[in-house]
Design an enzyme around this catalytic site. Sequence first.
Site, PDB file in Angstrom:
ATOM      1  N   GLY A 254     118.980  73.818 122.646  1.00  0.00           N
ATOM      2  CA  GLY A 254     120.170  74.033 122.326  1.00  0.00           C
ATOM      3  C   GLY A 254     120.291  75.197 121.311  1.00  0.00           C
ATOM      4  O   GLY A 254     119.383  75.490 120.664  1.00  0.00           O
TER       5      GLY A 254
ATOM      6  N   ASP B 182     112.086  71.020 118.346  1.00  0.00           N
ATOM      7  CA  ASP B 182     110.741  70.475 119.074  1.00  0.00           C
ATOM      8  C   ASP B 182     110.286  70.719 120.529  1.00  0.00           C
ATOM      9  O   ASP B 182     109.064  70.870 120.457  1.00  0.00           O
ATOM     10  CB  ASP B 182     111.120  69.023 118.769  1.00  0.00           C
TER      11      ASP B 182
ATOM     12  N   THR C 248     117.606  74.875 114.979  1.00  0.00           N
ATOM     13  CA  THR C 248     118.684  73.919 115.614  1.00  0.00           C
ATOM     14  C   THR C 248     119.553  73.660 114.597  1.00  0.00           C
ATOM     15  O   THR C 248     119.150  73.448 113.335  1.00  0.00           O
ATOM     16  CB  THR C 248     117.473  72.668 116.225  1.00  0.00           C
TER      17      THR C 248
ATOM     18  N   ASP D  18     120.458  70.558 114.120  1.00  0.00           N
ATOM     19  CA  ASP D  18     120.094  69.266 113.784  1.00  0.00           C
ATOM     20  C   ASP D  18     119.341  69.252 112.680  1.00  0.00           C
ATOM     21  O   ASP D  18     119.298  68.240 111.861  1.00  0.00           O
ATOM     22  CB  ASP D  18     119.424  68.398 114.841  1.00  0.00           C
TER      23      ASP D  18
ATOM     24  N   ASP E  69     116.173  68.801 112.408  1.00  0.00           N
ATOM     25  CA  ASP E  69     115.320  67.648 112.576  1.00  0.00           C
ATOM     26  C   ASP E  69     114.017  68.016 113.090  1.00  0.00           C
ATOM     27  O   ASP E  69     113.217  67.245 113.792  1.00  0.00           O
ATOM     28  CB  ASP E  69     116.022  66.747 113.790  1.00  0.00           C
TER      29      ASP E  69
ATOM     30  N   ARG F 107     121.658  63.881 117.767  1.00  0.00           N
ATOM     31  CA  ARG F 107     121.394  62.628 118.842  1.00  0.00           C
ATOM     32  C   ARG F 107     120.476  61.593 117.886  1.00  0.00           C
ATOM     33  O   ARG F 107     120.644  60.612 118.158  1.00  0.00           O
ATOM     34  CB  ARG F 107     120.958  63.081 119.995  1.00  0.00           C
TER      35      ARG F 107
HETATM   36  O1  F6P Z   1     119.930  69.581 119.584  1.00  0.00           O
HETATM   37  C1  F6P Z   1     120.993  70.042 119.403  1.00  0.00           C
HETATM   38  C2  F6P Z   1     122.211  69.542 119.965  1.00  0.00           C
HETATM   39  O2  F6P Z   1     123.159  70.189 119.336  1.00  0.00           O
HETATM   40  C3  F6P Z   1     122.107  68.011 119.431  1.00  0.00           C
HETATM   41  O3  F6P Z   1     122.649  67.758 118.304  1.00  0.00           O
HETATM   42  C4  F6P Z   1     122.976  67.707 120.743  1.00  0.00           C
HETATM   43  O4  F6P Z   1     122.981  66.128 120.619  1.00  0.00           O
HETATM   44  C5  F6P Z   1     122.667  68.178 121.917  1.00  0.00           C
HETATM   45  O5  F6P Z   1     122.099  69.291 121.166  1.00  0.00           O
HETATM   46  C6  F6P Z   1     123.621  68.510 122.762  1.00  0.00           C
HETATM   47  O6  F6P Z   1     123.038  69.000 123.855  1.00  0.00           O
HETATM   48  P1  F6P Z   1     123.624  69.818 125.266  1.00  0.00           P
HETATM   49  O7  F6P Z   1     124.307  71.227 124.572  1.00  0.00           O
HETATM   50  O8  F6P Z   1     122.781  69.843 126.099  1.00  0.00           O
HETATM   51  O9  F6P Z   1     124.909  68.730 125.639  1.00  0.00           O
END
Ligand code: F6P
Length: 328
Positions: free
Chosen positions: A15, A107, A129, A131, A133, A175
Amino acid sequence: MTNAVKRIGVLTSGGDAPGMNAAVRAVVRTALSRGMECVGIRRGWSGLINSDFVMLGASNVRHILSRGGTMLYTARSEEFKTPEGRKKAVATCRLLGLDAIVAIGGDGTFKGALELSRLGVPVVGIPATIDNDIGCSNYTIGFDTACNTAVECIDKLRDTMQSHERCSVVEVMGRHAGFLALYVGLSVGATAVLIPEVELDFQRDVVAPIQKARLNGSTHFMIVVAEGSGKATEIGAQIHETLGIDPRVTILGHIQRGGSPTARDREMACRMGYAAVTALAEGRGNSVICTQEGRLVEIPIEEALKMEKHLQMDRYEVLEALQARMPD
Ligand code: F6P
């Protein structure tokens, strides 16, 4: 690592996060200033498989420091998870004469980095990221910008919720982790914050805080929900059923991933990009550039991937203390 690094590949994967461009710029400019060449690999690991690249000079990274997104594009590659895919990626590295890779992402990106390093291509990771995380690093590029974006949106929501004396249920990203939800919840004075780290008890986590806020004199309520802790629409419906009020649900979604990076994210990206190339120039590699107690440190990728980071629950306690029933 023994041979001098002369040409570096840089990619962004997973992401996107505000500040990725600033990190790419820092990698390129540091490399160039040390007499190395830089090749931008587009679309993450899949770009390495498909030989999708662009040569990067100083002019290519001009004016990107303040831009959100990533000029290198990003993707999540299933093919790179296979031995065949990784073999193709190594072949691309040989074909392009890449001595090392700087991989910017989360990760998943570092798992790929570890596999590639095992095949003999040195890699340095930079955590990015929204997140926040990543176990090995206290901070990840993009988190501050995402928090600020969410806070700005929720402040606007509050204006209309307050005027109509309504309850707002806002879903923020995360998530698997509640860092964003908790920081944002504290920053907007949320009535309640639901995070994946705490198993949802609807009466304790939603009903009781709303009742407490009402007894404190509030006529509008702000419930912040991390996407990993439940669907905002379902929580809204349950609030309606249990308390007889009519909440409005807002899913902030990908808006949180965009925008110009904050000073904190830019500064961190500059330092991490510089540190990644410096490590390679000094003959180190196969590590992740992490923040630990305010300092940048290099942690071997394998070790970095095993590290865990727990949400600072003291922030949850602060939230509860600030929501407590109190005299005027
Ligand atoms: O990992 C970053 C993140 O933004 C999460 O918070 C989210 O759940 C996910 O990516 C969404 O991913 P996508 O862009 O594939 O919908």
